[in-house]
Motif scaffolding. Sequence first.
Motif, PDB file in Angstrom:
ATOM      1  N   LEU A 131       0.790  -1.305   0.066  1.00 61.58           N
ATOM      2  CA  LEU A 131      -0.038  -0.147  -0.113  1.00 61.58           C
ATOM      3  C   LEU A 131       0.816   1.225  -0.038  1.00 61.58           C
ATOM      4  CD1 LEU A 131      -2.987  -1.066   2.397  1.00 61.58           C
ATOM      5  CD2 LEU A 131      -2.826  -1.141   0.099  1.00 61.58           C
ATOM      6  N   GLU A 132       1.818   1.210   0.563  1.00 60.41           N
ATOM      7  CA  GLU A 132       2.818   2.355   0.328  1.00 60.41           C
ATOM      8  C   GLU A 132       3.265   2.639  -1.009  1.00 60.41           C
ATOM      9  OE1 GLU A 132       5.781   1.677   3.702  1.00 60.41           O
ATOM     10  OE2 GLU A 132       4.348   2.304   5.083  1.00 60.41           O
ATOM     11  N   ARG A 133       3.399   1.503  -1.745  1.00 63.15           N
ATOM     12  CA  ARG A 133       4.034   1.798  -3.196  1.00 63.15           C
ATOM     13  C   ARG A 133       2.626   1.951  -4.107  1.00 63.15           C
ATOM     14  NH1 ARG A 133       5.497  -3.605  -2.664  1.00 63.15           N
ATOM     15  NH2 ARG A 133       4.665  -4.666  -4.355  1.00 63.15           N
ATOM     16  N   ASN A 134       1.585   1.414  -3.728  1.00 61.09           N
ATOM     17  CA  ASN A 134       0.341   1.310  -4.580  1.00 61.09           C
ATOM     18  C   ASN A 134      -0.893   1.595  -3.686  1.00 61.09           C
ATOM     19  OD1 ASN A 134      -1.708   0.752  -6.258  1.00 61.09           O
ATOM     20  ND2 ASN A 134      -0.912  -1.127  -6.864  1.00 61.09           N
ATOM     21  N   PRO A 135      -1.072   2.825  -3.652  1.00 60.94           N
ATOM     22  CA  PRO A 135      -2.299   2.937  -2.736  1.00 60.94           C
ATOM     23  C   PRO A 135      -3.649   2.739  -2.852  1.00 60.94           C
ATOM     24  CG  PRO A 135      -1.314   5.149  -3.450  1.00 60.94           C
ATOM     25  CD  PRO A 135      -0.679   3.943  -4.293  1.00 60.94           C
ATOM     26  N   ASP A 136      -3.837   2.157  -4.228  1.00 61.85           N
ATOM     27  CA  ASP A 136      -5.223   1.895  -4.739  1.00 61.85           C
ATOM     28  C   ASP A 136      -5.017   0.526  -5.630  1.00 61.85           C
ATOM     29  OD1 ASP A 136      -7.898   1.794  -5.528  1.00 61.85           O
ATOM     30  OD2 ASP A 136      -7.691   3.379  -6.878  1.00 61.85           O
ATOM     31  N   PRO A 137      -4.631  -0.595  -4.968  1.00 63.45           N
ATOM     32  CA  PRO A 137      -4.464  -1.735  -5.815  1.00 63.45           C
ATOM     33  C   PRO A 137      -5.627  -2.591  -6.231  1.00 63.45           C
ATOM     34  CG  PRO A 137      -4.256  -2.108  -3.574  1.00 63.45           C
ATOM     35  CD  PRO A 137      -4.361  -0.722  -3.650  1.00 63.45           C
ATOM     36  N   THR A 138      -5.471  -3.199  -7.054  1.00 67.20           N
ATOM     37  CA  THR A 138      -6.717  -4.172  -7.628  1.00 67.20           C
ATOM     38  C   THR A 138      -6.546  -5.242  -6.829  1.00 67.20           C
ATOM     39  OG1 THR A 138      -5.325  -5.371  -9.119  1.00 67.20           O
ATOM     40  CG2 THR A 138      -6.536  -3.519  -9.943  1.00 67.20           C
ATOM     41  N   GLU A 139      -7.675  -6.236  -6.794  1.00 70.72           N
ATOM     42  CA  GLU A 139      -7.448  -7.806  -6.248  1.00 70.72           C
ATOM     43  C   GLU A 139      -6.559  -8.436  -6.484  1.00 70.72           C
ATOM     44  OE1 GLU A 139     -11.270  -9.660  -5.884  1.00 70.72           O
ATOM     45  OE2 GLU A 139      -9.983 -11.631  -5.442  1.00 70.72           O
ATOM     46  N   ASP A 140      -6.115  -8.422  -7.883  1.00 71.16           N
ATOM     47  CA  ASP A 140      -5.053  -9.263  -8.318  1.00 71.16           C
ATOM     48  C   ASP A 140      -3.802  -8.743  -7.886  1.00 71.16           C
ATOM     49  OD1 ASP A 140      -6.274 -11.203  -9.660  1.00 71.16           O
ATOM     50  OD2 ASP A 140      -5.978 -10.349 -11.894  1.00 71.16           O
ATOM     51  N   GLU A 141      -3.723  -7.453  -7.657  1.00 73.01           N
ATOM     52  CA  GLU A 141      -2.180  -6.838  -7.298  1.00 73.01           C
ATOM     53  C   GLU A 141      -2.023  -7.240  -5.842  1.00 73.01           C
ATOM     54  OE1 GLU A 141      -1.778  -2.882 -10.270  1.00 73.01           O
ATOM     55  OE2 GLU A 141      -3.065  -2.811  -8.544  1.00 73.01           O
ATOM     56  N   VAL A 142      -3.322  -7.391  -5.082  1.00 73.07           N
ATOM     57  CA  VAL A 142      -3.068  -7.720  -3.752  1.00 73.07           C
ATOM     58  C   VAL A 142      -2.760  -8.917  -3.689  1.00 73.07           C
ATOM     59  CG1 VAL A 142      -4.340  -8.149  -1.378  1.00 73.07           C
ATOM     60  CG2 VAL A 142      -4.802  -6.013  -2.902  1.00 73.07           C
ATOM     61  N   ARG A 143      -3.389  -9.846  -4.500  1.00 72.25           N
ATOM     62  CA  ARG A 143      -3.019 -11.491  -4.455  1.00 72.25           C
ATOM     63  C   ARG A 143      -1.635 -11.558  -4.681  1.00 72.25           C
ATOM     64  NH1 ARG A 143      -7.155 -15.037  -3.659  1.00 72.25           N
ATOM     65  NH2 ARG A 143      -9.455 -14.150  -3.409  1.00 72.25           N
TER      66      ARG A 143
ATOM     67  N   GLU B 714      -3.175 -18.287  -6.366  1.00 74.98           N
ATOM     68  CA  GLU B 714      -4.068 -19.518  -7.145  1.00 74.98           C
ATOM     69  C   GLU B 714      -5.303 -19.654  -6.699  1.00 74.98           C
ATOM     70  OE1 GLU B 714       0.249 -20.241  -6.622  1.00 74.98           O
ATOM     71  OE2 GLU B 714      -1.014 -20.688  -5.406  1.00 74.98           O
ATOM     72  N   THR B 715      -5.618 -19.350  -5.290  1.00 76.83           N
ATOM     73  CA  THR B 715      -6.823 -19.889  -4.595  1.00 76.83           C
ATOM     74  C   THR B 715      -7.920 -19.102  -5.251  1.00 76.83           C
ATOM     75  OG1 THR B 715      -5.396 -20.314  -2.467  1.00 76.83           O
ATOM     76  CG2 THR B 715      -7.788 -20.055  -2.379  1.00 76.83           C
ATOM     77  N   PRO B 716      -9.037 -19.773  -5.747  1.00 77.09           N
ATOM     78  CA  PRO B 716      -9.971 -19.208  -6.367  1.00 77.09           C
ATOM     79  C   PRO B 716     -11.082 -18.311  -5.123  1.00 77.09           C
ATOM     80  CG  PRO B 716     -10.428 -21.367  -5.962  1.00 77.09           C
ATOM     81  CD  PRO B 716      -9.124 -21.092  -5.632  1.00 77.09           C
ATOM     82  N   GLY B 717     -11.844 -17.579  -5.698  1.00 72.75           N
ATOM     83  CA  GLY B 717     -12.865 -16.884  -4.605  1.00 72.75           C
ATOM     84  C   GLY B 717     -14.175 -17.946  -4.253  1.00 72.75           C
ATOM     85  N   PHE B 718     -14.691 -17.679  -3.316  1.00 74.66           N
ATOM     86  CA  PHE B 718     -15.947 -18.874  -3.099  1.00 74.66           C
ATOM     87  C   PHE B 718     -17.122 -17.880  -2.810  1.00 74.66           C
ATOM     88  CE2 PHE B 718     -11.804 -20.682  -1.546  1.00 74.66           C
ATOM     89  CZ  PHE B 718     -11.861 -21.805  -2.320  1.00 74.66           C
ATOM     90  N   GLU B 719     -18.216 -18.249  -3.428  1.00 76.53           N
ATOM     91  CA  GLU B 719     -19.547 -17.637  -3.385  1.00 76.53           C
ATOM     92  C   GLU B 719     -20.319 -18.600  -2.148  1.00 76.53           C
ATOM     93  OE1 GLU B 719     -21.702 -16.506  -6.919  1.00 76.53           O
ATOM     94  OE2 GLU B 719     -23.696 -17.313  -5.591  1.00 76.53           O
ATOM     95  N   LEU B 720     -20.574 -17.883  -1.056  1.00 77.53           N
ATOM     96  CA  LEU B 720     -21.230 -18.657  -0.276  1.00 77.53           C
ATOM     97  C   LEU B 720     -22.834 -18.468   0.125  1.00 77.53           C
ATOM     98  CD1 LEU B 720     -18.383 -18.312   2.775  1.00 77.53           C
ATOM     99  CD2 LEU B 720     -18.533 -19.828   1.002  1.00 77.53           C
ATOM    100  N   HIS B 721     -23.649 -19.356   0.581  1.00 76.35           N
ATOM    101  CA  HIS B 721     -24.846 -19.270   0.651  1.00 76.35           C
ATOM    102  C   HIS B 721     -25.062 -20.031   1.790  1.00 76.35           C
ATOM    103  CE1 HIS B 721     -25.863 -17.835  -3.650  1.00 76.35           C
ATOM    104  NE2 HIS B 721     -24.879 -18.520  -3.460  1.00 76.35           N
ATOM    105  N   GLU B 722     -26.254 -19.747   2.476  1.00 80.71           N
ATOM    106  CA  GLU B 722     -26.736 -20.337   3.932  1.00 80.71           C
ATOM    107  C   GLU B 722     -28.277 -21.136   3.939  1.00 80.71           C
ATOM    108  OE1 GLU B 722     -27.031 -18.241   8.245  1.00 80.71           O
ATOM    109  OE2 GLU B 722     -27.595 -17.137   6.512  1.00 80.71           O
ATOM    110  N   VAL B 723     -28.108 -22.179   4.552  1.00 82.34           N
ATOM    111  CA  VAL B 723     -29.516 -22.588   5.074  1.00 82.34           C
ATOM    112  C   VAL B 723     -29.403 -22.930   6.389  1.00 82.34           C
ATOM    113  CG1 VAL B 723     -31.160 -24.309   4.547  1.00 82.34           C
ATOM    114  CG2 VAL B 723     -30.133 -23.541   2.497  1.00 82.34           C
ATOM    115  N   VAL B 724     -30.342 -22.753   6.999  1.00 79.00           N
ATOM    116  CA  VAL B 724     -30.659 -22.952   8.602  1.00 79.00           C
ATOM    117  C   VAL B 724     -31.493 -24.036   8.838  1.00 79.00           C
ATOM    118  CG1 VAL B 724     -30.780 -21.897  10.924  1.00 79.00           C
ATOM    119  CG2 VAL B 724     -29.611 -20.755   9.164  1.00 79.00           C
TER     120      VAL B 724
END
Lengths: 177, 793
Positions: A131-143, B714-724
């Motif tokens: 964040l010090e070199r890139n204050p507005d990163p994309t999700e990919d840049e963070v990853r 690499e790790t993908p994102g996950f979409e979570l849903h809930e049933v109770v």
Amino acid sequence: MTSLYDEVSPAPAADVPTKRVTINVNGEARTVDVEPRLLLAHLLRQGLKLTGTHTGCDTTSCGTCTVLFDGRPVKSCTMLAVQADGHEVETVEGMSSASELHPVQEGFKQEHGLQCGYCTPGMMLAAKALLERNPDPTEDEVRWALSGNLCRCTGYQNIVKSVLWAAQKMRGQNPEA
Amino acid sequence: MAPLDELKIGGMGASRRRVEDNRFIRGKGRYVDDIVLPGMLHMEVLRSPVAHARIKSIDTSAAWEIPGVRLVLTGETMAARNLAWMPTLSYDTQAVLATDKVRFQGQEVAAVVADDPYIAKDACSKIVVEYEQLPPIVNPVQAQAPDAPLIRDDKENQPTNKIFDWEIGDKAATDRAFAEADVISKTELHYPRSHPSPLEPCGSIADYDRATGKLTVYMTTQAPHIIRAAVAMVAELPEHMIRIVSPDLGGGFGNKVPIYPGYVVSILASILTERPVKWIEDKSGNLISTGFGRDVYLQGEIAMRKDGKILGMRMHTISDHGAFYADAQPTKFKIGLMHSAFACYDIPAAHLTSEGWYTNKAPGGVAYRCSFRVTEAMFFQERMIHNAANDLGMDQAEFRRVNLVKDDMFPYRTAFGFLTDSGQYKKCLDIGLEAIGYQNFKAEQEEARKRGKLLGIGISTMTEPLGAGNSREYDIIGIKMFDSAELRVHMTGKAILRTGAKTQGQGHETTWAQIVAHELGIPADDIVVEEGDTDTAPFGMGTYASRSTPVAGAAVAMVSRKIRAKARKIAAHLLEVSEEDIEWELGRFYVRGNPERGVTIQDCALAAYSNVPDGMEPGLENNAYYDPPNLTWPFAAYICKVEVDPATGVWDVLKFVAVDDCGVRINPMVVEGQIMGGLTEAYAMANMQYITFDEEGNCIGANYMDYLLPTAWETPGFELHEVVTPCPHHPIGAKGIGECATVGGPAAFVNAVINAIEHTGVRNVDMPLMPNRVYEALKTGSDISGMPPVRVD
């Protein structure tokens, strides 16, 4: 001057060579005599009692030992303490003041970016450097910036959200909005 | 007086931010390696470089000569005190330091205690061990060869390498079902060995005080009370003079349940040196010697009618337990709860046979983020279901709909005898199908083929048994599996809660307080939670197998209700009415018919120390031991959509939908954190994370450069849903959740990749589905077996 391993009663054997180094740790100059083979992570943890820097894998893979070295993230388990002579090192203990958390720290708490807490100091320091070199990163840049730091608990999704939360806050926006 | 808003006091249902984070984000967690005791020495363990060998000699003289070395221990040192062998959690024995043979690479052979860890490592390298190598056995096929060398020649009545034969179910009824079947579908596969690999390795600081006779051990353990009992038995020390402290844990995932040789050696080293002795394992030591998960071969068959109805199923499992049968699992079940497979399906007949084998590999089949081998059970189940639907020519979702247990069938007795009690399986599945866009998938797949890409969709639906006990059926080395909580309410209305569980990232310090807030109306911020110190915490079986909320969490609710019952008597006294005329609302008692006249729980707490009615004991504290009437049965539908690049075999997750029904959620934020973390471990096992061995028994995966863990990249994102669907027998309606995603997740990824390539005739590729395996399968149209020792990568 801080002596190493002061929990151990006998002094190091006379024939063990040591080298005097001065390292600026969290804004404070620390002068210590170290064995040339001493790893920076071990100096921080055992010598300087800064146990927020963790060691996980011993092979530069997991990133729990990440510290900022002149502002850049390095893995302190694969760096010798003598290499840090004359340099600045920031650990997690240097991130916050007594009364105020760094936005990255706040972000990790707000977005549930940690569970066991073991990877957290290294993760947060890597994020702070980003964040010090890139204050507005994309999700990919963070990853990408965090890809040298492993986490076994969270699945990263909330860590990424934590960093984006902090980025917003540091840009003066309201991350809760 | 306005009633309390439960969400505002951090009660049930609040996504309360975690209190433990306050120290972790400041680097102020206190893990074992952070603890420094006065005069502390450091221990390093020397491990065997070979998998199977007789020890001809050990020469430690050069190690003793290094300045700063205080003690060198070998098997002989241990044997002189009857500590060379120790019992395992499965009624076997395990070498502490080897005396006769080494039986796996990485086995503990000697240890050095020195003034600092560098000196201890130096000295370890000076120990000379002469080995006479023996042929290594690295899989169950080799183990059962007639001329196979005997691994456990230390044991009497152990003529072969077989550990057990075990079976459950109704063979005759199952045979009849297969005789009547229109279609029989067969599946064979290997669930590879994996390692839980918490980032913090194992370690201990043993501190024996000769003056008091007290032994204190700070230790990375998920189950401190079991360790205390075991140390009492192994070291023959009185149990009241043993204090086990489990401080902050850097992850556990089952890896920190067993008793490891390093712990035992550090204890003896402290007794001998009369100094605290710290042992911190390195990562390789952790990966090559401590409890692994899986390593099971499965053969399974499903018998079906043409219309899709399953009539019966049978499974045979062959499991590789390594050199010592050190599984952490309930005594009565030799292959854990493998027979929980197919619990979500209505199947009239089932039969399971199992055999377990010794090999020259690391011991300790732990429940790696699952409830006693349930991960294998559910993976096998969903791979078998996937193949069965294909063999019938039926749609994957429709085949599951036909066979899932219906909402009106609960309580439902499975063919293996489990009682599932609640769920809305079809609803969960339908939510998942809608979210992933199942309807449009075929068209999407066609469109992608035109671009040269292969799309696949994979479904995994499962219910798993979480929260052992009940204690009638579940024990570990005879210790019954209940759990406990102790609550002390102070006079100002603040409180301390202790339980027999042990958090390792699950957030008990936050969520347990929410249960108390829900039951008593005391704000969660006014309650401190402590776990892990056997001198102060009530006896419990610890945290693993997703049992904390089902068992200890129930005990927290029950002890809170005991407190409320006493507070009600105090309230009657304060309000000068009879107890029958007292009503309760959150945080407050009032007089029936006169709601303005009341006292708060805090008023009652003060009175408990200052103004109790005649004849009542002062104070407001109690404890509860909870023995659950049944397991809890959460349900999950995981659906994954992948794109495979046929040119490389690389696959990407396009979308992953998780629909979890874990009953009532105490802290939704924490629950979702558990699910995302679990799905990541599922992705890891499906994609890259496994431990294998070469023909010599060398562990391939002894560090993080060989043992691949997914990163944020690499790790993908996950979409979570809930049933109770609340659990009908749990006091707050909760079910376990910590492991559902790791258990049910892998099959969703694998089914999706297989779906993308099955037009070539491929039925199975063993995990991990690395690009080279997928590429090979696509190119040849044949199955890929990952069975070691032959590596295909």
